[in-house]
Design a protein around this motif. Structure first.
Motif, PDB file in Angstrom:
ATOM      1  N   LYS A 886      12.580 -13.826  36.712  1.00  0.00           N
ATOM      2  CA  LYS A 886      13.755 -14.940  36.862  1.00  0.00           C
ATOM      3  C   LYS A 886      14.232 -15.362  35.556  1.00  0.00           C
ATOM      4  N   ILE A 887      15.422 -15.709  35.544  1.00  0.00           N
ATOM      5  CA  ILE A 887      16.834 -15.974  34.842  1.00  0.00           C
ATOM      6  C   ILE A 887      17.001 -17.167  34.457  1.00  0.00           C
ATOM      7  N   LEU A 888      17.519 -17.310  33.274  1.00  0.00           N
ATOM      8  CA  LEU A 888      18.161 -19.141  32.605  1.00  0.00           C
ATOM      9  C   LEU A 888      18.736 -18.229  31.729  1.00  0.00           C
ATOM     10  N   THR A 889      20.514 -18.996  31.937  1.00  0.00           N
ATOM     11  CA  THR A 889      21.282 -18.881  31.241  1.00  0.00           C
ATOM     12  C   THR A 889      21.153 -20.073  29.659  1.00  0.00           C
ATOM     13  N   PHE A 890      21.106 -19.668  28.396  1.00  0.00           N
ATOM     14  CA  PHE A 890      21.427 -21.180  28.012  1.00  0.00           C
ATOM     15  C   PHE A 890      23.278 -21.248  27.573  1.00  0.00           C
ATOM     16  N   GLN A 891      24.440 -21.815  27.200  1.00  0.00           N
ATOM     17  CA  GLN A 891      25.541 -21.335  26.980  1.00  0.00           C
ATOM     18  C   GLN A 891      25.246 -21.750  25.267  1.00  0.00           C
ATOM     19  N   GLY A 892      26.147 -21.095  24.641  1.00  0.00           N
ATOM     20  CA  GLY A 892      26.302 -21.116  23.220  1.00  0.00           C
ATOM     21  C   GLY A 892      24.792 -21.225  22.163  1.00  0.00           C
ATOM     22  N   SER A 893      25.232 -21.828  21.675  1.00  0.00           N
ATOM     23  CA  SER A 893      24.045 -21.676  20.085  1.00  0.00           C
ATOM     24  C   SER A 893      23.125 -22.166  20.665  1.00  0.00           C
ATOM     25  N   ASN A1146      25.444 -18.630  34.997  1.00  0.00           N
ATOM     26  CA  ASN A1146      26.080 -19.672  35.457  1.00  0.00           C
ATOM     27  C   ASN A1146      25.366 -21.078  34.246  1.00  0.00           C
ATOM     28  N   GLY A1147      24.709 -20.847  34.387  1.00  0.00           N
ATOM     29  CA  GLY A1147      24.434 -22.546  34.224  1.00  0.00           C
ATOM     30  C   GLY A1147      24.429 -22.907  32.769  1.00  0.00           C
ATOM     31  N   GLN A1148      24.589 -24.363  32.808  1.00  0.00           N
ATOM     32  CA  GLN A1148      25.560 -25.077  31.397  1.00  0.00           C
ATOM     33  C   GLN A1148      24.545 -25.851  30.872  1.00  0.00           C
ATOM     34  N   PHE A1149      24.039 -26.034  29.245  1.00  0.00           N
ATOM     35  CA  PHE A1149      22.694 -26.873  29.371  1.00  0.00           C
ATOM     36  C   PHE A1149      23.613 -27.904  27.650  1.00  0.00           C
ATOM     37  N   ASN A1150      23.285 -29.064  27.859  1.00  0.00           N
ATOM     38  CA  ASN A1150      23.771 -29.926  26.399  1.00  0.00           C
ATOM     39  C   ASN A1150      23.152 -29.323  25.580  1.00  0.00           C
ATOM     40  N   GLU A1151      23.784 -29.831  24.377  1.00  0.00           N
ATOM     41  CA  GLU A1151      23.457 -29.618  22.963  1.00  0.00           C
ATOM     42  C   GLU A1151      21.381 -29.355  22.526  1.00  0.00           C
ATOM     43  N   ASP A1152      21.644 -30.464  23.092  1.00  0.00           N
ATOM     44  CA  ASP A1152      19.407 -30.621  23.231  1.00  0.00           C
ATOM     45  C   ASP A1152      18.737 -29.348  23.730  1.00  0.00           C
ATOM     46  N   GLY A1153      19.422 -28.622  25.205  1.00  0.00           N
ATOM     47  CA  GLY A1153      18.602 -27.911  25.940  1.00  0.00           C
ATOM     48  C   GLY A1153      18.615 -28.697  27.375  1.00  0.00           C
ATOM     49  N   SER A1154      18.821 -29.163  27.617  1.00  0.00           N
ATOM     50  CA  SER A1154      19.151 -30.486  29.069  1.00  0.00           C
ATOM     51  C   SER A1154      19.424 -30.060  30.234  1.00  0.00           C
ATOM     52  N   PHE A1155      19.820 -29.120  30.707  1.00  0.00           N
ATOM     53  CA  PHE A1155      20.442 -28.606  31.867  1.00  0.00           C
ATOM     54  C   PHE A1155      21.684 -29.355  32.410  1.00  0.00           C
ATOM     55  N   ILE A1156      22.638 -29.190  32.841  1.00  0.00           N
ATOM     56  CA  ILE A1156      23.864 -29.611  33.022  1.00  0.00           C
ATOM     57  C   ILE A1156      24.123 -28.915  34.052  1.00  0.00           C
ATOM     58  N   GLY A1157      23.627 -27.357  35.303  1.00  0.00           N
ATOM     59  CA  GLY A1157      24.131 -27.245  35.905  1.00  0.00           C
ATOM     60  C   GLY A1157      23.157 -26.666  36.984  1.00  0.00           C
ATOM     61  N   GLN A1158      23.674 -25.730  37.862  1.00  0.00           N
ATOM     62  CA  GLN A1158      22.213 -25.426  37.928  1.00  0.00           C
ATOM     63  C   GLN A1158      21.866 -23.952  37.693  1.00  0.00           C
ATOM     64  N   TYR A1159      20.384 -23.565  37.864  1.00  0.00           N
ATOM     65  CA  TYR A1159      19.641 -22.294  37.247  1.00  0.00           C
ATOM     66  C   TYR A1159      19.695 -20.795  39.283  1.00  0.00           C
ATOM     67  N   SER A1160      19.894 -20.179  38.227  1.00  0.00           N
ATOM     68  CA  SER A1160      19.410 -19.286  39.538  1.00  0.00           C
ATOM     69  C   SER A1160      18.084 -18.473  39.495  1.00  0.00           C
ATOM     70  N   GLY A1161      18.504 -17.917  40.810  1.00  0.00           N
ATOM     71  CA  GLY A1161      16.670 -17.042  41.226  1.00  0.00           C
ATOM     72  C   GLY A1161      16.431 -17.279  42.824  1.00  0.00           C
TER      73      GLY A1161
END
Length: 1187
Positions: A886-893, A1146-1161
């Motif tokens: 399974k893959i989870l993508t965390f946007q940005g830095s 295509n997921g989105q995370f806050n700066e602290d790494g918290s989840f703000i979208g959906q994860y795929s799998g």
């Protein structure tokens, strides 16, 4: 009581004037009955000026009445006309009318002359007017040679008509060879004398068929003049033509074609005189020449022009005053004016008058010994002379009568006798004409006679005047009395009015005016009476009037007209349009109260009137229909003031179709670049018919205009003429300039090209320039064709560049473009994230941390970090399926993230990679972690086997997801009685290695409900439920058989079975609709709170993306009642929310790494959730429970 004659005493309102005029006509029309002796009276005669058609017989009328019937004779040109000697002349029997038969033979000219008719009997002689008989004439034009007229542009011109003298005068008009009327205007117009006047000529006046026509209406013939040729040329052409054609060409004028002030073509000079007769139409004319064309104005010196009688004709060149009178005499001034000056002409108008009556003599009926007068008064300019004749002979040479005395315009009679009866003629004449009137004096002695019919019925509408006739003749003149009713009550003077002719007037008739009225006439010779009857009717009223309507073309409209009327009268309702009949069109339908028009057209607009008529009155009501629609398209588009970057467009609005135009929309077409495609140019208010339009260079423009009102937009107008603007350099540069590399060693520069409209000229190209942002390099430039991209090769990987793109064409460059920043191509990252470690939060959630990679090693735009993780499989499963990653993508830095949705009691492996626009970098070293135990899922199945009288055996399959090590099973069960109530709950603990269990010492023929769930060290899992029934013993069964053989029991069981069947049908319907049947409600009420099914978290984890798919599909689980299946987390075990988790690609995370979208799998399929009861009670079980 006798009513006195009251005309001098009563007060007249304006509303009663027409009534009194009508009564006066009745008085003057009162005549001597034809059975009494009376002198002749001329009743019909031909007009004084009698123009005859020479192609028909001549008929000269003369009709008269009298007692005894009169005889007739004629004079022609003052002498006796012996008709017996002329075989072509006959006189109609019992008439004086002459018929001259010129159709068979004879010439009409022989019978021209002045005729006069005399009607004579023993009481006198009456004469007709002098009838001047003349044949009509329509002579031909005299032959003449008309030379072509050649004149210079701008000169004046008069084309003479000079029609032949006809009788009566002809009507003149100008046409061409095709019988088309020549157009006339302020510049070109026809005068009262028939000539065609040109204030100044133009080249378009050149033609060879100027033809004057004369129409003689009396003979219905048209004569035409020879065509006149006119050629308008320039000065140079004129000189050449004069030299070549001097011998046979007429040259008109020698004035210069330069602009000049006005001069009059007609009338000539500064002043003139005009004489007109009273009652005629006064026509004054002024026609001027000049360049530019003069405008004519009219004024009256020391006075104003009569408003309602003044009209302007022929483009203000003719002033007409109708019904001219002496007050219209005076000086009238016409003024001709143009930009170079003004002139005026004064016309002195004198109004003369032929004789006209002030008081014409009236017939006199006198009894012997009475007195009377004949008055003959006339006026005219000059004052007419009054002369009297007796029986057609001048009174000066007539026999003397002692009872007669002449005093100028009056003859006084006193103590007349029967011999005084005669016919007197009064002649009033001046130089402009004469009047002749006959009036007889008839001396009679007659008792009264009532001429009105006996028992005449008068029906009058209430509140209107009632006029009851009592036409009386007697000599001497009788007196008249009126009575009402059978008892003969006299009428009071203050209510009724008695007119001189005997008519009784009731000014305002009311219902109580109904009844019988008696008229009594008396003179010294006797008495006569007559009874008439009066009925008063209710007025007709329109109680519902048609209403004003505005409808759109093509729709339907209805007008209502409801009428109330007297019940004894039958009304007829008629609809009119504009005071005329309705169109003969099937779209108009009329019923009792309505007029309906379907498919309304523009011509239907107007005033519609509902007219309700009875035999006694008429009422009407009107309403206006306005037909509206979108406007008609504008027309006559014209381009003026054509400049390089602007043009003025003008147009003529089309019909607004009764809805004012609110605005005009102007569109343009570029025939050079986008032919057939129209674009919005501008909008102007609806009151404006011109627009100044801004233009772009190098565009072949066409324009069209649309009009808009409140109903919508018109069709487009016809396109205007095309207008090609001059080319110029571009005034703008391409938009959306970008620089992105497609490969690690290139830079792709793209832009949105200018369209043809924006190119401003031919040869559109682009100058592309670039240089590295962080360096001192000069700009590198290249000029490319009209394309949308350019590729720079050999660039360093992912380096910022400054870019600009400038447009140019054959005329020059566009303004300096703005500078944008881009990057050369990206390459895959070179370094993996370091220091990866995992913190397990609970059995389904873990937190991952890592260190960021250096920016330079990313070699592109940082897209984020991607975590690959997968669950380790045991040896048996590994043989049957591939590893699912399974893959989870965390946007940005971001440098940490949450992994949700993990399986409890599992072994996981993960790694982290950095991602840029080109792709992923190398993976970090694998990190392994384990999740703790969780609660198990429900047992996979539960079934009951081998039921006996007091025992049931349960078999089940372990949970598909134990989520840990099972410690034990918990079985709970309780009985259900016949009323579906739940009994006490029994709780059993079963070792974890058991999957079969037998319950003993149960009640026979009893339904039980079972609840089964597994447990791990983390807690209890979800439950599965089932129901079963123990069997019936043999003794009871035999007793049941015995009972079952009884008839009453069979009937009872049938009734119970029917009720149960109905209940089952109801339960089935409710279950299909999502409802609960009673047993379910009981279960919910008595369920063990410790084994209530645990709900899933409210959060949705999204979908995983797998790198490898399963080798085999999961087979569906057995059907059974169960709660939600595996991976259920209790609330107290996890308070995680979706906002804490990472996502898929295509997921989105806050700066602290918290989840703000959906994860795929891709999740494994979960067991289907069953019903809480595996089956509904069967009829047999229900019967067993009942027993």
């Amino acid at each position: 009581m006798q009513l006195k004659i009251m005309p001098k005493k009563k007060r007249l309102s304006a509303g009663r004037v027409p009534l009194i005029l009508f009564l006066c006509q009745m008085i003057s029309a009162l005549e001597v009955p034809l059975d009494l002796v009376q002198p002749p009276t001329i009743t019909q005669q031909s007009p004084k000026d009698y123009i005859i058609d020479p192609r028909e017989n001549i008929v000269i009328q003369c009709e008269a009445k009298g007692k005894p019937p009169p005889s007739f004779s004629w004079t022609r040109n003052g002498t006796h006309f012996d008709i017996d000697k002329d075989l072509l002349v006959t006189m109609k029997p019992d008439s004086g009318t002459l018929i001259i038969n010129i159709m068979s033979e004879g010439k009409v000219e022989i019978y021209e002359g002045v005729y006069q008719c005399t009607a004579r009997n023993e009481r006198g002689a009456a004469i007709s007017n002098n009838i001047v008989v003349r044949p009509s004439r329509s002579p031909l034009w005299t032959k003449e040679k008309l030379e072509p007229i050649i004149l210079q542009n701008g000169q004046p011109l008069v084309l003479p008509c000079r029609p032949p003298v006809g009788l009566p005068s002809p009507i003149i008009f100008w046409m061409d060879n095709s019988f088309q009327r020549l157009p006339q205007s302020e510049r070109v117009s026809q005068g009262l004398n028939g000539d065609l006047y040109f204030s100044n000529v133009l080249p378009e006046d050149t033609r060879e068929d100027y033809i004057c026509y004369a129409r003689f209406n009396h003979t219905q013939t048209i004569q035409q003049k020879q065509p006149i040729s006119v050629k308008v040329i320039s000065v140079d052409e004129l000189n050449d033509t004069i030299a070549a054609n001097l011998s046979d060409t007429e040259f008109y004028g020698a004035k210069s074609s330069r602009e000049r002030p006005p001069t009059f073509l007609t009338p000539e000079g500064n002043a003139s005189n005009k004489e007109e007769l009273r009652g005629n139409v006064l026509s004054l004319e002024c026609i001027a020449e000049g360049l530019p064309t003069p405008v004519i104005y009219w004024i009256k010196e020391d006075g104003t022009l009569p408003i309602n009688r003044t009209f302007y004709r022929n483009f203000q060149k003719t002033l007409q005053i109708i019904q001219v009178s002496e007050a219209d005499s005076g000086n009238y001034q016409c003024i001709a004016k143009n930009a170079l000056g003004a002139i005026h002409h004064t016309i002195s108008v004198t109004v003369k008058a032929a004789p006209y009556w002030i008081m014409a003599p009236q017939n006199l009926v006198l009894s012997p010994g009475e007195d009377g007068t004949l008055i003959c008064r006339a006026n005219g300019i000059p004052k007419p002379r009054i002369s009297w004749l007796l029986n057609g002979v001048p009174i000066e040479i007539a026999p003397d009568d002692p009872s007669r005395k002449i005093d100028g315009d009056t003859i006084i009679f006193s103590n007349v006798q029967e011999r005084s009866s005669a016919v007197y003629q009064c002649n009033a004449s001046n130089e402009y004409g004469y009047l002749l009137a006959n009036a007889f004096v008839n001396v009679l002695a007659e008792p009264p006679r009532i001429l009105t019919s006996v028992n005449t019925l008068y029906q009058i509408i209430a509140n209107r005047p009632a006029l009851l006739d009592c036409a009386v003749f007697g000599s001497p003149l009788p007196t008249i009395e009126w009575f009402k009713g059978a008892k003969g009550s006299a009428l009071r003077e203050d209510i009724y009015v008695l007119h001189e002719n005997g008519t009784l007037e009731i000014p305002v008739a009311q219902k109580d005016s109904t009844g019988s009225y008696t008229c009594v006439a008396r003179n010294k010779l006797g008495m006569a009476k007559n009874e008439v009857h009066l009925e008063i009717k209710d007025p007709t009223r329109i109680i519902k009037q048609p209403e004003y309507a505005i409808v759109q073309r093509g729709s339907t409209v209805s007008f209502e007209c409801r009428v109330k009327h007297d019940h004894t009268l039958i009304p007829t309702v008629t609809w009119l349009k504009d005071n005329g009949e309705l169109p003969n069109d099937g779209r108009f339908t009329v019923d009792k109260d309505h007029l309906v028009i379907v498919d309304v057209s523009d011509d239907d607009g107007g005033t519609y009137t509902c007219v309700a008529n009875t035999t006694l009155d008429s009422v009407s009501a009107s309403a206006v229909l306005s037909v509206v629609d979108v406007p008609n398209p504008p027309f006559d588009l014209e381009l003026t003031n054509q400049l390089d970057k602007s043009v003025q467009l003008s147009w003529t609005p089309g019909d607004d179709n009764n809805s004012p135009i609110t605005k005009f929309i102007i569109e343009y077409e570029d025939a050079m670049h986008e032919a057939g495609l129209w674009h919005h140019q501008t909008e102007v208010p609806g009151t404006q018919t011109t627009a100044q339009l801004k233009l772009s260079p190098y565009v072949n423009y066409s324009f069209r205009v649309m009009a808009e009102n409140n109903l919508g937009r018109s069709l487009p107008s016809e396109a205007s003429e095309q207008y090609l603007t001059k080319a110029a350099e571009p005034d703008k540069n391409p938009a959306t300039v970008e620089g992105l590399g497609s490969e690690p060693d290139n830079l792709v520069i793209t832009w949105k090209p200018l369209n043809g409209f924006e190119s401003n000229g031919p040869g559109l190209q682009y100058k592309v320039s670039w240089r590295q942002r962080d360096g001192d390099d000069e700009w590198t430039s290249v000029v490319v064709a009209n394309v949308s991209k350019y590729i720079v090769s050999g660039t360093p990987t992912f380096v910022p560049y400054l870019i600009k793109v400038q447009a140019l064409n054959d005329m020059g460059f566009a303004p300096e473009p703005p500078v944008v920043m881009g990057h050369s191509g990206e390459d895959l990252p070179m370094v993996a994230p370091g220091n990866v470690h995992v913190n397990v939060v609970n059995s389904t959630l873990a937190e991952v941390h890592w260190d960021p990679v250096p920016l330079k090693s990313i070699r592109g735009h940082l897209q984020g970090y991607r975590i690959y993780y997968w669950k380790a499989q045991n040896s048996s499963k590994r043989n049957r399926r591939h590893i699912e990653k399974k893959i989870l993508t965390f946007q940005g830095s971001k440098t940490h993230g949450m992994l949700p949705g993990l399986e409890p009691f599992s072994h996981y492996t993960l790694n982290v990679r950095v991602v840029n626009g080109k792709g992923e970098g190398p993976a970090s070293p694998d990190r392994v972690f384990n999740t703790p135990e969780g609660v198990p899922s429900a047992p996979s199945s539960l079934k009951i086997v081998n039921p006996t009288l007091d025992s049931l055996t349960l078999e089940w399959d372990p949970p598909s997801h134990p989520n840990g090590i099972l410690t034990e099973y918990t079985l709970k069960y309780q009985p259900i009685n016949s009323t579906h109530e739940l009994g006490p709950l029994v709780d059993l603990k079963i070792p974890a290695n058991k999957t079969r269990w037998t319950l003993k010492n149960l009640n026979f023929s009893t339904r039980y409900k079972f609840y089964l769930y597994a447990q791990t060290s983390a807690g209890s899992g979800s439950q599965i439920t089932e129901e079963a029934v123990t069997t019936v013993n043999e003794a009871m069964a035999s007793r049941q058989v015995d009972i079952a053989t009884q008839g009453w029991f069979i009937g009872l069981m049938c009734a119970v079975a029917l009720l149960i069947l109905i209940l089952l049908i109801v339960c089935f319907i409710r279950r299909n609709k999502g409802g609960k049947y009673p047993v379910k409600e009981k279960e919910d009420a008595h369920a063990d709170p410790e084994i209530q099914p645990m709900k899933e978290d409210d959060g949705t984890f999204g979908e995983y993306r797998f790198l490898e798919s399963d080798a085999e599909d999961h087979k569906p689980l057995k059907k059974g009642s169960r709660t939600p299946s595996d991976r259920t987390v209790k609330k107290e075990d996890s308070d995680d929310s979706l906002v804490d988790y990472g996502e898929g690609v295509n997921g989105q995370f806050n700066e602290d790494g918290s989840f703000i979208g959906q994860y795929s799998g891709k999740k494994e399929k979960e067991p289907a959730e069953g019903n809480e009861s595996s089956e509904a009670p069967s009829p047999v079980n229900a019967m067993n429970s009942f027993v």
